[in-house]
Design a protein around this motif. Sequence first.
Motif, mmCIF file in Angstrom:
data_model
loop_
_atom_site.group_PDB
_atom_site.id
_atom_site.type_symbol
_atom_site.label_atom_id
_atom_site.label_comp_id
_atom_site.label_asym_id
_atom_site.label_seq_id
_atom_site.Cartn_x
_atom_site.Cartn_y
_atom_site.Cartn_z
ATOM 1 N N THR A 236 32.129 -31.460 12.852
ATOM 2 C CA THR A 236 32.487 -30.169 13.435
ATOM 3 C C THR A 236 33.449 -29.137 13.002
ATOM 4 O OG1 THR A 236 33.841 -31.092 15.166
ATOM 5 C CG2 THR A 236 31.527 -31.107 15.640
ATOM 6 N N TYR A 237 34.292 -29.658 12.287
ATOM 7 C CA TYR A 237 35.397 -29.001 11.643
ATOM 8 C C TYR A 237 34.657 -27.998 10.748
ATOM 9 C CZ TYR A 237 38.866 -27.362 8.333
ATOM 10 O OH TYR A 237 39.589 -26.389 7.417
ATOM 11 N N GLY A 238 33.782 -28.639 9.892
ATOM 12 C CA GLY A 238 33.138 -27.807 8.934
ATOM 13 C C GLY A 238 32.174 -27.043 9.501
ATOM 14 N N MET B 203 36.927 -27.116 14.232
ATOM 15 C CA MET B 203 38.297 -26.430 14.217
ATOM 16 C C MET B 203 38.528 -25.465 13.224
ATOM 17 S SD MET B 203 38.301 -29.468 15.490
ATOM 18 C CE MET B 203 39.187 -30.525 14.106
ATOM 19 N N ALA B 204 38.048 -24.324 13.140
ATOM 20 C CA ALA B 204 37.946 -23.634 11.958
ATOM 21 C C ALA B 204 39.244 -22.835 11.844
ATOM 22 C CB ALA B 204 36.914 -22.378 12.086
ATOM 23 N N GLY C 9 35.752 -39.701 15.202
ATOM 24 C CA GLY C 9 36.711 -38.864 14.215
ATOM 25 C C GLY C 9 35.945 -38.162 13.190
ATOM 26 N N ALA C 10 34.915 -38.955 12.590
ATOM 27 C CA ALA C 10 33.823 -38.529 11.632
ATOM 28 C C ALA C 10 33.171 -37.342 12.118
ATOM 29 C CB ALA C 10 33.046 -39.426 11.226
ATOM 30 N N TRP D 96 28.423 -28.977 20.444
ATOM 31 C CA TRP D 96 29.507 -28.449 20.163
ATOM 32 C C TRP D 96 29.387 -27.001 19.324
ATOM 33 C CZ3 TRP D 96 34.712 -28.155 20.110
ATOM 34 C CH2 TRP D 96 35.254 -27.362 19.152
ATOM 35 N N SER D 97 28.125 -26.828 18.500
ATOM 36 C CA SER D 97 28.043 -25.610 18.106
ATOM 37 C C SER D 97 27.564 -24.796 19.042
ATOM 38 C CB SER D 97 26.781 -25.892 16.838
ATOM 39 O OG SER D 97 25.653 -26.320 17.516
#
Length: 366
Positions: A67-69, A1-2, A61-62, A138-139
Amino acid sequence: MATITGPNAHSAPPQSGDIVRATLRLSLVYWASMFGADSVLGYFINIDPLESAPLKFVLFGAGALMTYGMSLLLFRLRRLSFTHKALLCFLLTAVTAPVFTAVDFFNYVICQYPKPVSFDPVYSGYMLIEGASMLFGWSCLFVALLYHFEVRERERRLAAIREEALTTQMRALRYQVNPHFLFNTLNSIASLIEEGAADRAERMVQSLSNFMRSTLSLDPMHDLPLASELALQEDYLEIERERFSDRLSVHIDVPTAAREALVPSLILQPLIENAIKHGVGATSGPVEIVLTARRDGERLRLSVENDMPPEGADSPPPVGMGIGLRNVTERLDLRFQGDGQLSSGPVAPGRWGATIEIPWRLSCPA
């Protein structure tokens, strides 16, 4: 989530807020789906979904944090080519998948404490593959999301460019009416002066001034009710009556309901000009001009008819008549994208007519 923050925030595209919201929604759906799918698969290999839920919650959660990063880096490098983005996705997966596997192992160790836990390379290998699949998936989804927004932004810009070009073209066509009209009217004023009718010429100049003040304030991109268009044409006819008062008669037959319909501004001007120039101006006797409007289903039909010299009824219009009609045709094509049309020609011996057909639209809700 950028999330777009920090010193580079000012360089974010205009739709970055939309990207953030879409990424958050996609992330929530994605990891919830992964959580559910993993729980179902675990059930079939005798793993209690309820007992394993806390472990999966921490693990996924990890994964969400990783995926945030990944999303943040992919967003900042969104200008890369597709090939470079694909390579970056593989590289990020290769880095994060072992971390994902390690989180799963240490998470299990903590839950089993104080019981000792031995490292199982086969199970860890499966987790490495599972983690790599989810993180790479995800990416790929995020890159697809970025392309989706890029395409939408390009479509928006293209639409804006097309709208600007259409507006410019419509204005050019609309303002063509004024020089053409001025040429005809100034000729009429010159004729009155030559005839010695100075008072009538003065009144015509005053009427012309009032008419131009009204028409120049109109926006070519905004339609107006037919009633307003008819009022403008009445003002114009007042100018011509100064010259042809003894021979020009005008009959307007427009029902009240049709007067609420929307039409492009001054769309009737060239038709009435042609009717006067090639009807009244081409004959020595009285000439009648008839303007009618009718609703035909979901279409509006506007017609202008005028008397013509009998010998010219079956021949092409005089030189110059096509300029105004061509202007009307081009404006209709631009304004209604092929859904408006103009037809003209003899309608009876010694009678010429031009008809406009456009979609029926009201100036206010019915």
